[in-house]
Design a protein around this motif. Structure first.
Motif, PDB file in Angstrom:
ATOM      1  N   PRO A  40       2.807  28.827 -27.560  1.00  0.00           N
ATOM      2  CA  PRO A  40       3.101  28.845 -26.322  1.00  0.00           C
ATOM      3  C   PRO A  40       3.094  27.767 -25.632  1.00  0.00           C
ATOM      4  O   PRO A  40       3.389  27.472 -24.423  1.00  0.00           O
ATOM      5  N   GLU A  41       2.846  26.280 -26.162  1.00  0.00           N
ATOM      6  CA  GLU A  41       3.033  25.059 -25.506  1.00  0.00           C
ATOM      7  C   GLU A  41       4.310  25.018 -25.157  1.00  0.00           C
ATOM      8  O   GLU A  41       4.798  24.355 -24.054  1.00  0.00           O
ATOM      9  N   MET A  42       5.178  25.622 -25.958  1.00  0.00           N
ATOM     10  CA  MET A  42       6.611  25.451 -25.525  1.00  0.00           C
ATOM     11  C   MET A  42       6.979  26.125 -24.257  1.00  0.00           C
ATOM     12  O   MET A  42       7.588  25.721 -23.409  1.00  0.00           O
ATOM     13  N   TYR A  43       6.096  27.231 -23.883  1.00  0.00           N
ATOM     14  CA  TYR A  43       6.363  27.811 -22.687  1.00  0.00           C
ATOM     15  C   TYR A  43       5.846  27.136 -21.590  1.00  0.00           C
ATOM     16  O   TYR A  43       6.606  26.913 -20.351  1.00  0.00           O
ATOM     17  N   ALA A  44       4.961  26.157 -21.841  1.00  0.00           N
ATOM     18  CA  ALA A  44       4.211  25.307 -20.679  1.00  0.00           C
ATOM     19  C   ALA A  44       5.227  24.294 -20.685  1.00  0.00           C
ATOM     20  O   ALA A  44       5.706  23.777 -19.346  1.00  0.00           O
ATOM     21  N   LEU A  45       5.960  23.825 -21.716  1.00  0.00           N
ATOM     22  CA  LEU A  45       6.793  22.641 -21.421  1.00  0.00           C
ATOM     23  C   LEU A  45       7.968  23.088 -20.778  1.00  0.00           C
ATOM     24  O   LEU A  45       8.716  22.521 -19.785  1.00  0.00           O
ATOM     25  N   SER A  46       8.665  24.370 -21.189  1.00  0.00           N
ATOM     26  CA  SER A  46       9.737  24.998 -20.292  1.00  0.00           C
ATOM     27  C   SER A  46       9.529  25.044 -18.878  1.00  0.00           C
ATOM     28  O   SER A  46      10.448  24.618 -18.060  1.00  0.00           O
ATOM     29  N   THR A  47       8.271  25.482 -18.700  1.00  0.00           N
ATOM     30  CA  THR A  47       8.077  25.646 -17.202  1.00  0.00           C
ATOM     31  C   THR A  47       8.053  24.130 -16.503  1.00  0.00           C
ATOM     32  O   THR A  47       8.397  24.080 -15.524  1.00  0.00           O
ATOM     33  N   LEU A  48       7.622  23.429 -17.022  1.00  0.00           N
ATOM     34  CA  LEU A  48       7.369  22.153 -16.382  1.00  0.00           C
ATOM     35  C   LEU A  48       8.864  21.426 -16.350  1.00  0.00           C
ATOM     36  O   LEU A  48       9.028  20.740 -15.400  1.00  0.00           O
ATOM     37  N   ILE A  49      10.042  21.698 -17.502  1.00  0.00           N
ATOM     38  CA  ILE A  49      11.271  21.077 -17.331  1.00  0.00           C
ATOM     39  C   ILE A  49      11.830  21.738 -16.022  1.00  0.00           C
ATOM     40  O   ILE A  49      12.445  21.128 -15.270  1.00  0.00           O
ATOM     41  N   PHE A  50      11.597  23.070 -16.163  1.00  0.00           N
ATOM     42  CA  PHE A  50      12.235  23.887 -15.070  1.00  0.00           C
ATOM     43  C   PHE A  50      11.972  23.292 -13.534  1.00  0.00           C
ATOM     44  O   PHE A  50      12.689  23.219 -12.679  1.00  0.00           O
ATOM     45  N   VAL A  51      10.699  23.229 -13.518  1.00  0.00           N
ATOM     46  CA  VAL A  51       9.928  22.619 -12.235  1.00  0.00           C
ATOM     47  C   VAL A  51      10.602  21.406 -11.726  1.00  0.00           C
ATOM     48  O   VAL A  51      11.274  21.228 -10.740  1.00  0.00           O
ATOM     49  N   LEU A  52      10.714  20.599 -12.617  1.00  0.00           N
ATOM     50  CA  LEU A  52      11.221  19.016 -12.660  1.00  0.00           C
ATOM     51  C   LEU A  52      12.763  19.124 -12.082  1.00  0.00           C
ATOM     52  O   LEU A  52      13.049  18.556 -11.267  1.00  0.00           O
ATOM     53  N   VAL A  53      13.310  19.873 -13.007  1.00  0.00           N
ATOM     54  CA  VAL A  53      14.793  20.011 -12.819  1.00  0.00           C
ATOM     55  C   VAL A  53      15.186  20.669 -11.459  1.00  0.00           C
ATOM     56  O   VAL A  53      15.926  19.942 -10.616  1.00  0.00           O
ATOM     57  N   SER A  54      14.471  21.772 -11.031  1.00  0.00           N
ATOM     58  CA  SER A  54      14.663  22.378  -9.643  1.00  0.00           C
ATOM     59  C   SER A  54      14.448  21.306  -8.574  1.00  0.00           C
ATOM     60  O   SER A  54      14.885  21.010  -7.677  1.00  0.00           O
ATOM     61  N   LEU A  55      13.313  20.617  -8.747  1.00  0.00           N
ATOM     62  CA  LEU A  55      12.823  19.571  -7.556  1.00  0.00           C
ATOM     63  C   LEU A  55      13.754  18.464  -7.458  1.00  0.00           C
ATOM     64  O   LEU A  55      14.168  18.475  -6.472  1.00  0.00           O
ATOM     65  N   LEU A  56      14.341  17.963  -8.658  1.00  0.00           N
ATOM     66  CA  LEU A  56      15.374  16.803  -8.599  1.00  0.00           C
ATOM     67  C   LEU A  56      16.651  17.511  -7.635  1.00  0.00           C
ATOM     68  O   LEU A  56      17.451  16.893  -7.116  1.00  0.00           O
ATOM     69  N   LEU A  57      17.254  18.830  -8.315  1.00  0.00           N
ATOM     70  CA  LEU A  57      18.218  19.267  -7.610  1.00  0.00           C
ATOM     71  C   LEU A  57      18.152  19.642  -6.123  1.00  0.00           C
ATOM     72  O   LEU A  57      18.972  19.196  -5.397  1.00  0.00           O
ATOM     73  N   SER A  58      17.021  19.921  -5.691  1.00  0.00           N
ATOM     74  CA  SER A  58      16.679  20.217  -4.478  1.00  0.00           C
ATOM     75  C   SER A  58      16.698  19.037  -3.560  1.00  0.00           C
ATOM     76  O   SER A  58      17.172  19.003  -2.498  1.00  0.00           O
ATOM     77  N   ILE A  59      16.093  17.837  -4.052  1.00  0.00           N
ATOM     78  CA  ILE A  59      16.200  16.474  -3.458  1.00  0.00           C
ATOM     79  C   ILE A  59      17.715  16.272  -3.253  1.00  0.00           C
ATOM     80  O   ILE A  59      18.123  15.568  -2.463  1.00  0.00           O
ATOM     81  N   GLY A  60      18.574  16.065  -4.459  1.00  0.00           N
ATOM     82  CA  GLY A  60      19.622  15.856  -4.540  1.00  0.00           C
ATOM     83  C   GLY A  60      20.564  16.620  -3.318  1.00  0.00           C
ATOM     84  O   GLY A  60      21.363  15.965  -2.610  1.00  0.00           O
ATOM     85  N   THR A  61      20.640  18.036  -3.265  1.00  0.00           N
ATOM     86  CA  THR A  61      21.375  18.658  -2.449  1.00  0.00           C
ATOM     87  C   THR A  61      20.781  18.534  -0.853  1.00  0.00           C
ATOM     88  O   THR A  61      21.610  18.383   0.147  1.00  0.00           O
ATOM     89  N   GLY A  62      19.209  18.217  -0.889  1.00  0.00           N
ATOM     90  CA  GLY A  62      18.799  17.942   0.281  1.00  0.00           C
ATOM     91  C   GLY A  62      19.419  16.760   0.884  1.00  0.00           C
ATOM     92  O   GLY A  62      19.817  16.657   2.395  1.00  0.00           O
ATOM     93  N   ILE A  63      19.578  15.602   0.064  1.00  0.00           N
ATOM     94  CA  ILE A  63      19.924  14.267   0.659  1.00  0.00           C
ATOM     95  C   ILE A  63      21.565  14.385   0.991  1.00  0.00           C
ATOM     96  O   ILE A  63      21.874  13.962   2.312  1.00  0.00           O
ATOM     97  N   SER A  64      22.425  15.061   0.249  1.00  0.00           N
ATOM     98  CA  SER A  64      23.766  15.221   0.701  1.00  0.00           C
ATOM     99  C   SER A  64      23.787  15.921   1.857  1.00  0.00           C
ATOM    100  O   SER A  64      24.884  15.966   2.506  1.00  0.00           O
ATOM    101  N   ALA A  65      23.153  17.270   1.987  1.00  0.00           N
ATOM    102  CA  ALA A  65      23.234  18.130   3.244  1.00  0.00           C
ATOM    103  C   ALA A  65      22.725  17.456   4.305  1.00  0.00           C
ATOM    104  O   ALA A  65      23.452  17.414   5.350  1.00  0.00           O
ATOM    105  N   LYS A  66      21.739  16.438   4.294  1.00  0.00           N
ATOM    106  CA  LYS A  66      21.277  16.120   5.448  1.00  0.00           C
ATOM    107  C   LYS A  66      22.348  14.928   6.043  1.00  0.00           C
ATOM    108  O   LYS A  66      22.673  14.701   7.189  1.00  0.00           O
ATOM    109  N   LYS A  67      23.056  14.246   5.236  1.00  0.00           N
ATOM    110  CA  LYS A  67      23.915  12.945   5.470  1.00  0.00           C
ATOM    111  C   LYS A  67      25.331  13.679   6.004  1.00  0.00           C
ATOM    112  O   LYS A  67      25.794  13.146   6.902  1.00  0.00           O
ATOM    113  N   GLU A  68      25.366  14.880   5.503  1.00  0.00           N
ATOM    114  CA  GLU A  68      26.771  15.560   6.322  1.00  0.00           C
ATOM    115  C   GLU A  68      26.593  16.187   7.621  1.00  0.00           C
ATOM    116  O   GLU A  68      27.657  16.053   8.352  1.00  0.00           O
ATOM    117  N   HIS A  69      25.650  16.143   8.333  1.00  0.00           N
ATOM    118  CA  HIS A  69      25.442  16.504   9.539  1.00  0.00           C
ATOM    119  C   HIS A  69      24.713  15.601  10.721  1.00  0.00           C
ATOM    120  O   HIS A  69      24.220  14.809  10.207  1.00  0.00           O
TER     121      HIS A  69
END
Lengths: 258, 356
Positions: A229-258
């Motif tokens: 079950p530790e692997m579930y916890a680890l996978s959850t953390l990776i998912f959260v981290l990656v989605s966080l990074l992606l939303s920061i990334g798209t947030g930056i490019s979207a903000k600059k475009e307008h």
């Protein structure tokens, strides 16, 4: 009528979202399940997360993963941005050829890239953290070029020329005018490269030496011995981290475009 | 100090193996308003970019006040450019844009403030200091670009179709303002455009170019009234260009009719090209003019009627304040003074009217 249409499209989008995210939701729920069984709910617990953070092997793999992602993304930026500027300055024919060459590694199957890099590396360098880093840099560069290129194309070249015209040297013009203009593209390229590197399993698996593990290769190794079950916890953390990074990334490019 | 501020000495430049300029020479006098006029791709922008330092010529020299500046980078030249696209710095406001060059030159804050004020006054943008450049209209952006160039007190200001992106009415206003600015700051202007009206209105001297070659240089009036070849005649305003025979001095045969003219020195029985401006032809009753023709169409253009008269295989364009009856035969007459005789093109480069 319009309400009806809204309801239907709402249901449709909801259905798609469930298909996409239900499995991940199950994973996240399981990471808080105190029962070892995967089908019964034994109550809420954080003990898998505690176990996870007490596991040195996992922490080591986590550090390797982040170092790898950060290093390969940063180096890919250093190579990719000047590369994109150079390709942009080429004539139309050479530009098209170069962009096609840039696209190939992205379309290529990971397994092919992985095996090819491994074959290449074993001739020259020991398979280690270094070889994985080189592999990640090489598959990150095309993504950096692709995310910077639209910014370069949008950019008014005469802005750079105007800077020179008004008395600035090429270095000053690059850092004070060109770079700020390209920054959104560079940042989104960086975040994309970072997440791709974190996500990668196949290429890492083939190019890493013994003893080097990223999170994904380590999870794979653990799963062979049965899923903890530790692997579930680890996978959850990776998912959260990656989605966080992606939303920061798209947030930056979207903000600059307008 | 010599009166020649800039000299281009047999400049050649090709892109991707295609020659844009070959052995091009140009001299610009101090305080002149010179316009390079020509269709797109004629090399006029390349000339500007070579002077600005953005393009290195393959061959030849650029002399600025007698000194060779061919190898100097743009920032070392006492020349500033107003670009076609406004090219203001998007992350700076109006004041910061205008002050950019002065700050690089490490001028004092007081000096910079005064200069920015002066420049904003000059381009009629008082009170716009803190405005975001993206919030400005096209005309205002171009004024900021002009102000940004002028505060550096260049000896020569290069303007690369600066009004090209503006609408017609705004363009006319800006043309008058540019002349005013030019008179006030006393800087030499080198202006590039493909708009003949703009060139005729603003310039002290017009250089008509095609395919990297100067077709004709002179003041507005001489370019318009006495085009030296068919390209210039066709490019500057509308005109009737027709092949003819110079019978002898003061007499030209057009469509088989001998018509008196004022040109001499072409020899006898020499084929020539003749230019007659549409506004110089007068419609008269049939057999009362030199040439008869049938009225094919009459279009009302506001200030005049545009009339097409077919005579044998040539369609004459006529501009007249009076309409003509469509389908009827009429006569046409022209004053000797208004017939412009030109040599037949000597080289292919001059002959562009036909391949367009």
């Amino acid at each position: 009528m319009k309400r009806f249409k809204d309801i239907i499209s709402g249901i449709y989008i909801g259905f798609i979202a469930v298909l996409l995210y239900a499995p991940i939701l199950v994973l996240i729920v399981e990471s808080f399940n105190s029962s070892r069984s995967r089908v019964t709910w034994g109550g809420f617990t954080l003990s898998w997360y505690v176990k996870l953070f007490n596991n040195n092997q996992i922490l080591e793999a986590f550090i390797t993963t982040v170092l790898l992602a950060f290093g390969s993304a940063a180096i890919a930026i250093l190579i990719g941005v000047p590369g994109a500027l150079g390709i942009h300055a080429m004539g139309r024919k050479r530009y098209k050829t170069m962009m096609a060459l840039t696209n190939i590694p992205m379309l290529n199957a990971d397994i092919v890239t992985g095996i090819a890099l491994m074959l290449w590396f074993v001739h020259f360098i020991p398979l280690s953290f270094g070889s994985v880093l080189l592999a990640h840099i090489s598959f990150n560069i095309p993504y950096v070029i692709l995310s910077v290129m639209p910014r370069i194309q949008q950019m008014n070249v005469s802005i750079y020329e105007a800077t020179r015209d008004l008395g600035a040297g090429p270095v000053y013009a690059f850092f004070h005018v060109l770079l700020p203009e390209l920054l959104p593209g560079i940042l989104s390229g960086f975040f994309m490269a970072f997440t791709l590197s974190m996500d990668d399993f196949v290429i890492t698996y083939f190019t890493k030496g013994a003893g080097v593990n990223t999170l994904s290769t380590m999870i794979y190794g653990q799963i062979k011995k049965g899923i903890k079950p530790e692997m579930y916890a680890l996978s959850t953390l990776i998912f959260v981290l990656v989605s966080l990074l992606l939303s920061i990334g798209t947030g930056i490019s979207a903000k600059k475009e307008h | 100090m010599s009166n020649i501020i800039l000299k281009m000495d047999s400049i050649s430049k090709s892109f991707d193996g295609k020659a844009i300029l070959s052995d091009f020479d140009l001299e610009i006098r101090r305080n002149e308003f010179v316009t390079l006029l020509g269709p797109s791709g004629c090399g006029k922008s390349t000339i500007l970019r070579i002077i600005g330092g953005f393009v290195r010529p393959d061959k030849g020299r650029v002399l600025f006040e007698g000194k060779d500046i061919t190898a100097l980078p743009p920032e070392k030249r006492n020349v500033n450019t107003v670009f076609q696209k406004y090219s203001l710095f998007p992350h700076m406001n109006v004041e910061e844009n205008i002050a950019f060059g002065l700050k690089l030159k490490k001028k004092s804050p007081e000096y910079i403030r005064d200069k920015v004020q002066y420049a904003l006054n000059l381009v009629n943008l008082e009170g716009y200091e803190k405005r975001d450049t993206l919030s400005l209209s096209g005309g205002q952006q171009q004024r900021v670009a002009i102000a940004r160039a002028i505060v550096n007190e260049p000896e020569l200001l290069l303007l690369d179709e600066p009004l090209g992106a503006l609408d017609l009415k705004l363009r006319h206003g800006m043309q008058r303002e540019l002349i005013k600015i030019k008179q006030e700051v006393g800087i030499t202007f080198l202006y590039v455009t493909h708009d003949q009206e703009e060139a005729l209105m603003m310039s002290d001297r017009i250089i008509v170019m095609n395919k990297g070659i100067i077709q004709q240089a002179g003041d507005s009036k001489s370019i318009y009234d006495e085009p030296q070849n068919a390209f210039v005649a066709d490019f500057i305003g509308e005109s009737n260009i027709i092949g003819a025979l110079m019978v002898k001095d003061l007499l030209v045969r057009i469509q088989g009719v001998d018509i008196p003219c004022v040109d001499t020195g072409f020899g006898e029985n020499v084929p020539v090209d003749v230019v007659i401006r549409p506004e110089d032809i007068e419609i008269v009753p049939e057999n009362m003019g030199y040439i008869n023709g049938r009225v094919m169409s009459v279009i009302f253009k506001g200030a005049y009627y545009e009339i097409k008269v077919q005579s044998e295989d040539f369609s004459w364009q006529v501009q007249s304040v009076n309409p003509a009856p469509v389908g009827e035969m009429v006569g046409m007459t022209v004053l000797p003074d208004n017939i412009q005789i030109m040599h037949k093109p000597a080289s292919e480069d001059e002959e562009v009217v036909k391949d367009e």
